[in-house]
Design an enzyme around this catalytic site. Structure first.
Site, PDB file in Angstrom:
ATOM      1  N   LYS A 108     -48.305  10.265 110.068  1.00 51.22           N
ATOM      2  CA  LYS A 108     -46.992   9.765 110.478  1.00 51.22           C
ATOM      3  C   LYS A 108     -46.572  10.324 111.839  1.00 51.22           C
ATOM      4  O   LYS A 108     -46.816  11.489 112.135  1.00 51.22           O
ATOM      5  CB  LYS A 108     -45.930  10.209 109.462  1.00 51.22           C
ATOM      6  CG  LYS A 108     -46.043   9.552 108.092  1.00 51.22           C
ATOM      7  CD  LYS A 108     -44.902  10.034 107.207  1.00 51.22           C
ATOM      8  CE  LYS A 108     -45.111   9.709 105.748  1.00 51.22           C
ATOM      9  NZ  LYS A 108     -44.993   8.273 105.435  1.00 51.22           N
ATOM     10  N   GLY A 156     -46.070   8.554  97.593  1.00 53.13           N
ATOM     11  CA  GLY A 156     -45.785   9.718  98.422  1.00 53.13           C
ATOM     12  C   GLY A 156     -45.739  10.956  97.567  1.00 53.13           C
ATOM     13  O   GLY A 156     -46.758  11.577  97.256  1.00 53.13           O
ATOM     14  N   GLY A 203     -39.278  10.167  98.707  1.00 56.73           N
ATOM     15  CA  GLY A 203     -39.053  11.499  98.166  1.00 56.73           C
ATOM     16  C   GLY A 203     -38.020  11.578  97.064  1.00 56.73           C
ATOM     17  O   GLY A 203     -37.533  12.647  96.746  1.00 56.73           O
ATOM     18  N   GLY A 218     -40.581   5.886  96.366  1.00 55.86           N
ATOM     19  CA  GLY A 218     -40.077   6.060  95.006  1.00 55.86           C
ATOM     20  C   GLY A 218     -41.039   5.701  93.892  1.00 55.86           C
ATOM     21  O   GLY A 218     -40.681   5.742  92.716  1.00 55.86           O
ATOM     22  N   ASP A 235     -50.075  10.281  99.677  1.00 59.95           N
ATOM     23  CA  ASP A 235     -49.692  11.392 100.547  1.00 59.95           C
ATOM     24  C   ASP A 235     -50.432  12.645 100.127  1.00 59.95           C
ATOM     25  O   ASP A 235     -50.435  12.995  98.938  1.00 59.95           O
ATOM     26  CB  ASP A 235     -48.188  11.675 100.412  1.00 59.95           C
ATOM     27  CG  ASP A 235     -47.345  10.718 101.227  1.00 59.95           C
ATOM     28  OD1 ASP A 235     -47.908   9.805 101.852  1.00 59.95           O
ATOM     29  OD2 ASP A 235     -46.108  10.886 101.233  1.00 59.95           O
TER      30      ASP A 235
END
Lengths: 300, 186
Positions: free
Chosen positions: A89, A243, A161, A222, A32
Site C-alpha cells: 500500500k 485484511g 480493520g 470487514g 494482509d
C-alpha cells in the site's frame, strides 16, 4: 515509470497486462500479512496474493497517528518468502511512495485509504506507472474516476480493520444498482450520467454496454468469516481481500483456508457450513457506530 | 460440445466467453460433482499454488487426472500448464503431472516482467501472445513444440494436451480456441 516518448499503444498494452493480472487473481483471496512467516501461512492456506504491510488495519486503527507506506526491507522479505504476487500500500496521492514500490518490483500497488492520505485533492496519476494499481471505491463514480486515473483493479472500500461487513455490502450494492441504472438508460442519457458521475463518457458507455466495470472488482473491508466472503461473492464481487480478519483470529491458517474454499464455492451453503465449523475465535469486531476514524471517506 | 473449465480460481471467465462465442457449451468446474460428460477440459490461468491446492481439497484431483490420462482434449494456459507439468524446475511441488515437460514458474520475474509479443504459432501463424508472470518450458521431452519466443518454448502439444505459457484468452484472437475445439470434436 513509463517514458513520455512511448506511444499510446505501448501504454494500452501495459494497461492490458495489468488488467490481465487482476483477471488471474479472480475467484481468489488476497490476504494482509506483516511478516514472511504470515506470508507463508497465507500462501499455504491458498491466498492468490498477499498484501505486505507493517500493521494490519485493525492495529492501525488502534495505534492512531499517521500511517505510511511500509519499510521496503520488510516488503522485500515477504517477496522472498512466497511465489504468489505481492502487493503493498501507498498513501492516497503519494506518488513518491508509489515510485519506491515500483522500484522494488512490487506486483500491485494499493493506493489505499487505510493509510493516511498524502493529498486531499489529487490521487496518483497511475497512467504514468508501469506497475499496476488497485484502488478502493464506495460507488460507481469513485470506481470510474480511479479507472480513468489508471487503476486496473477496483475493490470496495468497506471499513477496514473493523470486522464489520456492513460498509462493504453497502458499497457493493450501491455499485451494482448504479451499474444496472446505466445499463437501462437510453444512449442520449449517458452524457448527462457521465457529467453527474464526473467521469469520461467512454467509461460510462462501456458500463452501459457491458453491465460491468472494465476491470476486475473485489470486495474488501470487514471480511472476517467464510460466510462474509460468500456474501460478498454472491453480491457480485469477483474475489475478496481479507485484511485483519485472518491474522487477528484464533486460528489463522484454518480460517484462511476456509475463506479460500468459501470463495470458490460461494453458493454451496452445505460446504460453507462445514468450513465454518471450529474455526476458533473470529477477530473482535467494532461496530460502525463505535468507530472514531472513518477511513472510507478518504479520497473520493 | 461440452467443455469443462476449471473454475476454482483464476481467469476462467475469459475462456468461457470465447468458447461460448464459438458455440461450445461450457461448465464451470468448482467441485468434483461438476466433472461429468465432458468433451474437453480447460485449465485456465490464475495462481497454480491455489488451484493445485483446491483441486486436492475439493477431491477433483483424481477425476481430472484420470480424464486427461484417458485422452480428453485439454487446453492449459499459464497456471494450467504448471498444473500439467511433470516437473517444475524451481518448485518441489507437482500437480497433475500428465505432461512430460519441465517448466520454470514465474520465469520472466514479477509483474514488471510481463509482456506481449507477436510470434509464430505452428499451423496458425502470427499470434499475439500475452505473458503475465508467466512460466516457460525448459525441457520438452517428447512433446511437440508449437511456439517459441526469444528461444524459449512457450507452447507444446503432447497427444491430447495443449500446454501454453501465455494467455490466448486475452485479446481478440480465437484461433487457438478454435483449434482446441477441433481436437474436441474428433
Amino acid at each position: 515509470m513509463l517514458e513520455k516518448k512511448e506511444n499510446l499503444n505501448m501504454v494500452n498494452k501495459q494497461v492490458e497486462l495489468n488488467r490481465g493480472l487482476a483477471h488471474m487473481l479472480k475467484g481468489g483471496v488476497i490476504m494482509d500479512v506483516t511478516t514472511p512467516e504470515q506470508a507463508r501461512i497465507a500462501q499455504e492456506a491458498g491466498a492468490c496474493a498477499v498484501m505486505a504491510l507493517e500493521r494490519i488495519p485493525a492495529d492501525i486503527r488502534a495505534a492512531g497517528g499517521v500511517s505510511r507506506m511500509s519499510d521496503p526491507k520488510m516488503i522485500k522479505g515477504i517477496q522472498e518468502a512466497v511465489s504468489i504476487p505481492v502487493m503493498a500500500k501507498c498513501r492516497i496521492g503519494h506518488f513518491a511512495e508509489a515510485q519506491i514500490l515500483e522500484a522494488i518490483e512490487i506486483d500491485y500497488i494499493d493506493e489505499s485509504e487505510v493509510l493516511s492520505p498524502a493529498d486531499d485533492v489529487y490521487h496518483i496519476n497511475k497512467r504514468e506507472f508501469k506497475v499496476p494499481f488497485v484502488c478502493g471505491a464506495r460507488d460507481l463514480g469513485e470506481a470510474l474516476r480511479r479507472i480513468n486515473e489508471g487503476a486496473t483493479m477496483i475493490r470496495t472500500k468497506g471499513e477496514p480493520g473493523t470486522g464489520d461487513i456492513v460498509q462493504a455490502v453497502r458499497h457493493m450494492r450501491k455499485m451494482n444498482s448504479e451499474i444496472a441504472r446505466l445499463v437501462s438508460m437510453r444512449e442520449e442519457e449517458l452524457f448527462e450520467a457521465a457529467k453527474k458521475l464526473q467521469v469520461p463518457y467512454e467509461l460510462v458507455l462501456y458500463v452501459h454496454e457491458n453491465g460491468k466495470l472494465p476491470v476486475v472488482n473485489f470486495a474488501a473491508g470487514g471480511v472476517a468469516t467464510p460466510a462474509d466472503a460468500a456474501l460478498m461473492m454472491q453480491l457480485g464481487a469477483e474475489g475478496v481481500f481479507v485484511g485483519s480478519g485472518v491474522f487477528k483470529s484464533g486460528d489463522p491458517a484454518k480460517r484462511a483456508a476456509a475463506i479460500v474454499q468459501a470463495v470458490t464455492n460461494y453458493k454451496d451453503a452445505k460446504l460453507i457450513a462445514e468450513l465454518s465449523e471450529d474455526l476458533g475465535e473470529a477477530m473482535v469486531g467494532i461496530n460502525e457506530s463505535e468507530i472514531q476514524l472513518i477511513m472510507e471517506e478518504r479520497g473520493q | 460440445m461440452r467443455i469443462g473449465i476449471l473454475a476454482v480460481q483464476g481467469a476462467f471467465a475469459l475462456h468461457k466467453e470465447i468458447l461460448e462465442d464459438l458455440g461450445a457449451e461450457c461448465v464451470e468446474l468448482r467441485q468434483a460433482s461438476d466433472i461429468h460428460n465432458l468433451d474437453g477440459l480447460v485449465l485456465p490461468g490464475g495462481e497454480s499454488t491455489v488451484q493445485g491446492k483446491l483441486i486436492r481439497e475439493l477431491q477433483m484431483y483424481d477425476k481430472l487426472k484420470e480424464l486427461i490420462d484417458n485422452g480428453i482434449p485439454t487446453l492449459a494456459t499459464c497456471a494450467g500448464l504448471i498444473l500439467l507439468a511433470k516437473e517444475i524446475s524451481n518448485d518441489e511441488n507437482v500437480y497433475l503431472a500428465t505432461l512430460p515437460v519441465t517448466v520454470k514458474r514465474n520465469a520472466y520475474g514479477r509483474q514488471l516482467g510481463s509482456f506481449n509479443k507477436v510470434d509464430m504459432f505452428k499451423d496458425i501463424g502470427d499470434f499475439e501472445m500475452t505473458f503475465i508472470r508467466a512460466p516457460y518450458i525448459e525441457q520438452v521431452g517428447n512433446a511437440k513444440v508449437l511456439a517459441k519466443v526469444d528461444d524459449k518454448v512457450v507452447a507444446v502439444q503432447y497427444k491430447n494436451q495443449l500446454g501454453l505459457a501465455f494467455h490466448p484468452e486475452m485479446g481478440n484472437d480465437n484461433r487457438i480456441h478454435k483449434y482446441f475445439l477441433q481436437m474436441c470434436s474428433r
